[in-house]
Every structure is written in C-alpha cells, then in structure tokens.
Design a protein around this motif. Sequence first.
Motif, PDB file in Angstrom:
ATOM      1  N   ALA A 165      34.646  32.620  30.355  1.00 42.55           N
ATOM      2  CA  ALA A 165      33.878  32.618  31.610  1.00 42.55           C
ATOM      3  C   ALA A 165      34.163  33.981  32.516  1.00 42.55           C
ATOM      4  O   ALA A 165      33.221  34.736  32.839  1.00 42.55           O
ATOM      5  CB  ALA A 165      33.782  31.254  32.475  1.00 42.55           C
ATOM      6  N   PRO A 166      35.385  34.182  32.995  1.00 43.51           N
ATOM      7  CA  PRO A 166      35.662  35.254  33.777  1.00 43.51           C
ATOM      8  C   PRO A 166      35.537  36.530  32.933  1.00 43.51           C
ATOM      9  O   PRO A 166      34.803  37.646  33.741  1.00 43.51           O
ATOM     10  CB  PRO A 166      37.227  35.096  33.959  1.00 43.51           C
ATOM     11  CG  PRO A 166      37.548  33.542  33.897  1.00 43.51           C
ATOM     12  CD  PRO A 166      36.624  33.207  32.983  1.00 43.51           C
ATOM     13  N   LEU A 167      35.674  36.615  31.571  1.00 43.89           N
ATOM     14  CA  LEU A 167      35.383  38.084  30.864  1.00 43.89           C
ATOM     15  C   LEU A 167      33.830  38.091  30.706  1.00 43.89           C
ATOM     16  O   LEU A 167      33.291  39.263  30.839  1.00 43.89           O
ATOM     17  CB  LEU A 167      36.120  37.615  29.350  1.00 43.89           C
ATOM     18  CG  LEU A 167      37.665  37.572  29.649  1.00 43.89           C
ATOM     19  CD1 LEU A 167      37.961  37.574  28.126  1.00 43.89           C
ATOM     20  CD2 LEU A 167      38.118  38.552  30.256  1.00 43.89           C
ATOM     21  N   MET A 168      33.111  36.703  30.598  1.00 43.56           N
ATOM     22  CA  MET A 168      31.782  36.916  30.344  1.00 43.56           C
ATOM     23  C   MET A 168      31.186  37.430  31.726  1.00 43.56           C
ATOM     24  O   MET A 168      30.272  38.207  31.652  1.00 43.56           O
ATOM     25  CB  MET A 168      30.963  35.640  30.202  1.00 43.56           C
ATOM     26  CG  MET A 168      31.432  35.045  28.813  1.00 43.56           C
ATOM     27  SD  MET A 168      30.936  33.439  28.362  1.00 43.56           S
ATOM     28  CE  MET A 168      29.127  33.338  28.541  1.00 43.56           C
ATOM     29  N   ILE A 169      31.633  37.023  32.827  1.00 42.08           N
ATOM     30  CA  ILE A 169      31.093  37.570  34.359  1.00 42.08           C
ATOM     31  C   ILE A 169      31.614  38.889  34.668  1.00 42.08           C
ATOM     32  O   ILE A 169      30.517  39.736  34.981  1.00 42.08           O
ATOM     33  CB  ILE A 169      31.587  36.674  35.452  1.00 42.08           C
ATOM     34  CG1 ILE A 169      31.314  35.445  35.380  1.00 42.08           C
ATOM     35  CG2 ILE A 169      31.280  37.148  36.754  1.00 42.08           C
ATOM     36  CD1 ILE A 169      32.071  34.297  36.503  1.00 42.08           C
ATOM     37  N   ILE A 170      32.561  39.301  34.074  1.00 44.74           N
ATOM     38  CA  ILE A 170      32.820  40.874  34.026  1.00 44.74           C
ATOM     39  C   ILE A 170      31.939  41.629  33.155  1.00 44.74           C
ATOM     40  O   ILE A 170      31.460  42.573  33.844  1.00 44.74           O
ATOM     41  CB  ILE A 170      34.336  41.105  33.668  1.00 44.74           C
ATOM     42  CG1 ILE A 170      35.072  40.437  34.862  1.00 44.74           C
ATOM     43  CG2 ILE A 170      34.657  42.675  33.630  1.00 44.74           C
ATOM     44  CD1 ILE A 170      36.711  40.597  34.367  1.00 44.74           C
ATOM     45  N   ALA A 171      31.684  41.046  32.047  1.00 45.26           N
ATOM     46  CA  ALA A 171      30.776  41.922  30.954  1.00 45.26           C
ATOM     47  C   ALA A 171      29.511  41.938  31.602  1.00 45.26           C
ATOM     48  O   ALA A 171      28.795  42.825  31.428  1.00 45.26           O
ATOM     49  CB  ALA A 171      31.003  40.972  29.579  1.00 45.26           C
ATOM     50  N   PHE A 172      28.943  40.791  32.093  1.00 44.50           N
ATOM     51  CA  PHE A 172      27.554  40.629  32.610  1.00 44.50           C
ATOM     52  C   PHE A 172      27.468  41.720  33.816  1.00 44.50           C
ATOM     53  O   PHE A 172      26.527  42.503  33.677  1.00 44.50           O
ATOM     54  CB  PHE A 172      27.418  39.266  33.241  1.00 44.50           C
ATOM     55  CG  PHE A 172      25.875  39.150  33.851  1.00 44.50           C
ATOM     56  CD1 PHE A 172      24.946  38.963  32.904  1.00 44.50           C
ATOM     57  CD2 PHE A 172      25.709  39.136  35.132  1.00 44.50           C
ATOM     58  CE1 PHE A 172      23.432  38.789  33.588  1.00 44.50           C
ATOM     59  CE2 PHE A 172      24.638  38.973  35.639  1.00 44.50           C
ATOM     60  CZ  PHE A 172      23.574  38.730  34.820  1.00 44.50           C
ATOM     61  N   GLY A 173      28.680  41.788  34.701  1.00 40.13           N
ATOM     62  CA  GLY A 173      28.320  42.977  35.599  1.00 40.13           C
ATOM     63  C   GLY A 173      28.413  44.227  35.094  1.00 40.13           C
ATOM     64  O   GLY A 173      27.588  45.014  35.555  1.00 40.13           O
ATOM     65  N   SER A 190      34.302  36.188  50.458  1.00 43.54           N
ATOM     66  CA  SER A 190      33.794  34.931  51.211  1.00 43.54           C
ATOM     67  C   SER A 190      32.421  34.312  50.508  1.00 43.54           C
ATOM     68  O   SER A 190      32.324  33.415  50.124  1.00 43.54           O
ATOM     69  CB  SER A 190      33.327  35.137  52.589  1.00 43.54           C
ATOM     70  OG  SER A 190      32.641  34.278  53.204  1.00 43.54           O
ATOM     71  N   MET A 191      31.573  35.457  50.030  1.00 45.91           N
ATOM     72  CA  MET A 191      30.399  35.087  49.444  1.00 45.91           C
ATOM     73  C   MET A 191      30.598  34.607  47.968  1.00 45.91           C
ATOM     74  O   MET A 191      29.944  33.532  47.450  1.00 45.91           O
ATOM     75  CB  MET A 191      29.565  36.323  49.233  1.00 45.91           C
ATOM     76  CG  MET A 191      28.904  36.982  50.392  1.00 45.91           C
ATOM     77  SD  MET A 191      27.975  38.437  50.197  1.00 45.91           S
ATOM     78  CE  MET A 191      26.580  37.679  49.418  1.00 45.91           C
ATOM     79  N   ILE A 192      31.612  35.162  47.161  1.00 41.77           N
ATOM     80  CA  ILE A 192      32.100  34.616  45.825  1.00 41.77           C
ATOM     81  C   ILE A 192      32.446  32.962  45.926  1.00 41.77           C
ATOM     82  O   ILE A 192      31.948  32.166  45.185  1.00 41.77           O
ATOM     83  CB  ILE A 192      33.200  35.428  45.109  1.00 41.77           C
ATOM     84  CG1 ILE A 192      32.381  36.618  44.787  1.00 41.77           C
ATOM     85  CG2 ILE A 192      33.640  34.852  43.844  1.00 41.77           C
ATOM     86  CD1 ILE A 192      33.549  37.710  44.282  1.00 41.77           C
ATOM     87  N   VAL A 211      42.736  27.559  35.970  1.00 43.03           N
ATOM     88  CA  VAL A 211      42.902  28.498  35.104  1.00 43.03           C
ATOM     89  C   VAL A 211      41.878  29.895  35.574  1.00 43.03           C
ATOM     90  O   VAL A 211      42.746  31.143  35.426  1.00 43.03           O
ATOM     91  CB  VAL A 211      42.017  28.323  33.913  1.00 43.03           C
ATOM     92  CG1 VAL A 211      41.860  29.374  32.792  1.00 43.03           C
ATOM     93  CG2 VAL A 211      42.851  27.103  33.011  1.00 43.03           C
ATOM     94  N   TRP A 212      41.085  29.901  36.188  1.00 44.08           N
ATOM     95  CA  TRP A 212      40.329  30.976  36.621  1.00 44.08           C
ATOM     96  C   TRP A 212      41.083  31.728  37.772  1.00 44.08           C
ATOM     97  O   TRP A 212      41.057  32.845  37.803  1.00 44.08           O
ATOM     98  CB  TRP A 212      38.889  30.652  36.970  1.00 44.08           C
ATOM     99  CG  TRP A 212      37.815  30.329  35.905  1.00 44.08           C
ATOM    100  CD1 TRP A 212      38.293  30.581  34.666  1.00 44.08           C
ATOM    101  CD2 TRP A 212      36.763  29.605  35.970  1.00 44.08           C
ATOM    102  NE1 TRP A 212      37.014  29.890  33.929  1.00 44.08           N
ATOM    103  CE2 TRP A 212      36.297  29.315  34.710  1.00 44.08           C
ATOM    104  CE3 TRP A 212      35.866  29.038  36.941  1.00 44.08           C
ATOM    105  CZ2 TRP A 212      35.008  28.883  34.351  1.00 44.08           C
ATOM    106  CZ3 TRP A 212      34.549  28.404  36.717  1.00 44.08           C
ATOM    107  CH2 TRP A 212      34.247  28.355  35.670  1.00 44.08           C
ATOM    108  N   ILE A 213      41.500  31.010  38.819  1.00 42.75           N
ATOM    109  CA  ILE A 213      42.328  31.375  39.667  1.00 42.75           C
ATOM    110  C   ILE A 213      43.791  32.295  39.057  1.00 42.75           C
ATOM    111  O   ILE A 213      43.811  33.244  39.673  1.00 42.75           O
ATOM    112  CB  ILE A 213      42.693  30.498  40.877  1.00 42.75           C
ATOM    113  CG1 ILE A 213      41.637  30.034  41.607  1.00 42.75           C
ATOM    114  CG2 ILE A 213      43.790  30.944  41.790  1.00 42.75           C
ATOM    115  CD1 ILE A 213      41.730  28.727  42.598  1.00 42.75           C
ATOM    116  N   SER A 214      44.272  31.486  38.299  1.00 38.62           N
ATOM    117  CA  SER A 214      45.263  32.196  37.677  1.00 38.62           C
ATOM    118  C   SER A 214      45.090  33.478  37.168  1.00 38.62           C
ATOM    119  O   SER A 214      45.762  34.506  37.247  1.00 38.62           O
ATOM    120  CB  SER A 214      46.037  31.374  36.743  1.00 38.62           C
ATOM    121  OG  SER A 214      46.347  29.998  37.411  1.00 38.62           O
ATOM    122  N   MET A 215      44.172  33.576  36.406  1.00 40.61           N
ATOM    123  CA  MET A 215      43.565  34.856  35.567  1.00 40.61           C
ATOM    124  C   MET A 215      43.121  35.855  36.645  1.00 40.61           C
ATOM    125  O   MET A 215      43.380  37.119  36.549  1.00 40.61           O
ATOM    126  CB  MET A 215      42.357  34.548  34.725  1.00 40.61           C
ATOM    127  CG  MET A 215      42.577  33.604  33.553  1.00 40.61           C
ATOM    128  SD  MET A 215      41.086  33.072  32.348  1.00 40.61           S
ATOM    129  CE  MET A 215      40.929  34.640  31.705  1.00 40.61           C
TER     130      MET A 215
END
Length: 436
Positions: free
Chosen positions: A28-36, A187-189, A248-252
């Motif tokens: 998911a984090p990689l997908m969000i970065i890729a999406f951006g 804050s928004m995120i 997991v996401w916070i750690s990444m």
Amino acid sequence: MNNIFLITKREFLTQVKKKSFIILTLLAPLMIIAFGAVIGMMFKANESHISIQVVDNSGIFNNQLKSDDKIQYEFIPSAEEQSKLRTLKSNENLDGILILPALASNNFDDLEKNTRLVVNTKIGFDTKQRIVSDITNVIKKEKIKQLGIKETQLNDLDKNFSLKTINVSENNKEDSDLAHGIKSGLSMILMYVTFMFIIIYGVRVMRSVLEEKNNRVVEIIISSVKPFELMMGKILGVTMVALTQFIVWISMSVIGALILNTSFNSVQTNIPGGNDTPLSKLDVPQIATQISHGLLELNFPLIIFVFIVYFLLGYIFYSSVYAAIGSAVDNETETQQFTLFAILPLTLGMYGSFSILNNPDGPVGFWMSIIPFTSPVAMIARIPFGVPAWEIALSIALLLGTTVFMIFLAGKIYRVGILMYGNKATLKEIWKWIKN
C-alpha cells in the motif's frame, strides 16, 4: 472475558492470514508513492510547449521576453507579419504569432487594447496567463525606467521580506515556512487516514454482523457466548487488524525518512543558503531530504502515541455504532437510514479541521478536539502543530468515557437486535431496546 479474547483472536487471524491483507499491507505505501508519481508524470506529460513568433512594433520587448522550456519566443521583423499570418494555419512548427502594436506617446492602455495573439491551436489557460505575465513584467520595467528608477533599485523594491518566527513555548525553536508546510501536510494525511479507516473498518464490522445474522450462524454462536462478548470480540479483532497495518506503515515511513535524512547534511552543503533556500529552487532529491529532515524534527513519539490512541478510541466508538446498526437491520439497504449518525459527525470533524491548519489553537480547533464526536479527527489534525498536555488529557478522558458509554448502549441494542428477524427496526423501537 475469555470468550472476548477467543473471538478477538479468531477475527484477527481470519483477516491477517489472507494473502490480500499481507499484499495490501506491504504494498500500500509503495502503491501510494507510485500513484503520486504517476499523477506527477501525467501533469508533466500534459505540460504545453509552444513556439511563439513575436512582431514587436513598439520596440520595447525585443530581448525582454525570455524563452524557457515551456514557451519559445522568436522575434521576427514587422515586414514579415502578413506572410507569417497567411501561412500560420499550415505551419506545424509554429503555434502562434504575438503582435505588439507601436507605442504612441507612451500610451500603454492602447498597447494593451491592440495587442493580439493569433494561434493555430488551442493553448492552455496557464500558458496564456504566462504570456500575459511576461508582457506585464516588461511593461512594468519600462514604466519604472521612464520614472528614472534603475533596475537594481527595482529589484530591491521587489525583494520579499523574510520574517523569522521564534516560538518561546517550543524552546525558542524557529518555525519556518517549510516547517509549517510539513506540519500542515502531515496533519492532512493523518486526519484523512483516520477518517477513512474508521469508516472502512467500521463498515466491515457492520457487514460481518449483518452476514452472520442473515446466515443464522449467530443463533449457534449466541448459545455459547453472550451477545456483548460477541460484539466486543468482533470490534477488537478488526481493531487489531487495523492497528497491525498502521504499525507496519508507520515503521516503513520512519525508516524511509531516516534513510533520506542520512543524505541531508551532504545535500545541504551543496544548497546555497541551506534551509533558507526556497523549495522552488531545489530538485526532487533535495526537496525529499529537506522534507524528511523536517519530519524528523517533529515530536514523533507524541504524534504516533496520540494518533494510535485517538484512532483506537475513535474506531471503537464508531464501530460500536456500526455493530449496533448491523444487529438492528436485516439487509444493507436498511442501514442507510442509520449510518448517517456515524458518518455526519466524522465528516464534520474532517472538513471542520481544514480551518485548524490556519489557526490550530483557535476556538474551532479547541472545541472540535475536545468534543468526543469530532475529536478523533480534529485532535490528530492539531497534534503536529503542538497541543498543551492538559488539552490532550481532557480530550482523551472525555473520548474514553463516551466510548465506554457508547459500548454500553450498543451492547443493549445488539443483545436484542441480533436475534430479531423480519421486523424493520425504527428509532422508536431501538429506544425501547436501550431502556429495557
């Protein structure tokens, strides 16, 4: 209590063992970065690059209109104007001709009125505004020159004033524009993630309850455990699933920021002015390291603690509402009349929190972060800017007390509604369940 633990464990393991959960959590984090990145590439690919020939009859624009990677200016003699206009439609290497009339008696109003841009294709609004801005800057310089002001004096007049802000409540720390932007973005995120996950996982609890009710599986389960234990087990099980994803996401995210921050010092030495350099003058790696360094300067232990506490309490609060709704109805269509009670306060908290970005300590921010219905979103929106400890303690106490009370109410609705079939629940009937 043992039954609640067993049901929680079952709900948790059922979800986390799915391949879709593991893949989504890691990717998911990689997908969000890729999406951006894809969105950024789309904007970049859609940028216009046009070629404009300029007929300058005024004599003041020559060598003043500067070409760049978006607009290419080429000055041509006035004698070629008509021939260029005749062949413009069929000229694939030329996008337009800018015709600037003669400047008579320094009448710039007439120059503006008679200036024309003839094009053979559609140009974007931003491109047109860029051409207008280039012409305006030249006219501005010409007017100032006629007033006897030198260009160096003009540059000095246009120089922006930089105001340093020192916050005595944060150990005299300087609050730069970059730091404020980082806090606003974070804050928004956090606010949006909390809002979306409370709704997504709350609806998951409601559908799980509704599915077991319709399949009559709940009749068998209720023979072994109490309805309240079943409800709490489901809520806590899904809560642990969401918490696992967050950890997991916070750690990444923290690891990624630390990796980027290792190159900050070396990058900073190559930036004239260091931290004071505007982001517009930096490239992508420099911007990334500046942002990661700014993030790591925040009080992350407190931010993560507050984020997890408010997410958990907010999620349990609203999941109790969703579980009660799922037990009171027979199908998803009937849930629509009740889910507004959960969605509206959260939506009010999210959209109301946008005003917090400009004034985190204002009355709207204060009360929205204190009132339990909106505090799970509003307090998370405020925390990157810094919140007094007593406000956090008061808000958590009120949210905790309201959550316990909501669990009590939801338990009474769940106890009766989970075994009701064929009757369309009304608010009046639900009120009777609560009173009994």
